[in-house]
Design an enzyme around this catalytic site. Sequence first.
Site: not given
Ligand code: RIB
Length: 307
Positions: A250, A283
């Site tokens: 992400d 982290r």
């Molecule tokens: O990509 C990681 C995320 O996947 C986590 O924060 C969890 O909530 C899932 O959606």
Amino acid sequence: MEHPGTVAVLGSANLDIVVPVPHHPVTGETVMGGDHALVPGGKGANQAVAAARLGATVYFVGRVGSDDAATTLRWSLEAAGVDTTFLRSDKGAPSGIALIGVDAAGDNAIVVSPGANGRVGPDDVSAAETVIRDATVLLVQLEVPMEAVVAAARVATGTVILNPAPASPLSDDLLALVDVLVPNSIELAQLVGAEPTSDVDEVAAQARSLPVERVVVTMGAAGALLVTPDGHLLVPAPTIQPVDTTGAGDSFCGAMAEALARGVELGTAVERAVHAGAVTATRPGAQPAMPSTVDLEASMAGLAGTL
Ligand code: RIB
């Protein structure tokens, strides 16, 4: 200095319940873990926070419930500077949660209960139509219903980035609207019906079999493979000691969106994104692990861990 572009993120927000585990359980096994932590997460919200920490003007479109988790999730987005005008509090469902085990190598296993995320629909896109249409970059993932993702991509006039996570079959209609696809190598293999591989040429061939001109495949510790009509290039990741890889992908997507919204060319955006993902993996947790510009530039200068 004001950021020259905007990023609209349509996606999920989850409260992550994170438990350190000695190993991930197999079916039928009970594993005793350490103390849990409650951490703001969800792929959409994580990506929004990542882009905002790096200076982008970010709008988040999605849903939470009307519960304590919702308060935490909204607060975390706003603390990072994300505009939550189009984050709806839905009384009809609890906020999304994710159960996350993290092992000693920093690798995770995740179960998501979507809750309110599963109620995101074309009506949420209509409510936010102006910001989605006018955004320099629209960033979407697949933790909210596909109809909402397709509706947002149809409205967008800027660069559409799709992170197909979790992997799900993609229609040609959606792929035709996508400018940059960002799967990991496992998601890519699932999308094309092939075996996962770490062979760069094979990954590039899998990416080329999709009807999207620009595909960026995240490959964990190896970095990311940029595949365009001009060829393919592996952008290596810095060497790190992973603590928790949750949210690293992400972070990658958010950093890439921020850079593209600023007019940075794709290869340089991928380089920044690789470093953002690497910093996040050093982290614990998802949103708290997203780097600032200072953190990112330190990593790019080879100074990771010295701040
Ligand atoms: O990509 C990681 C995320 O996947 C986590 O924060 C969890 O909530 C899932 O959606």
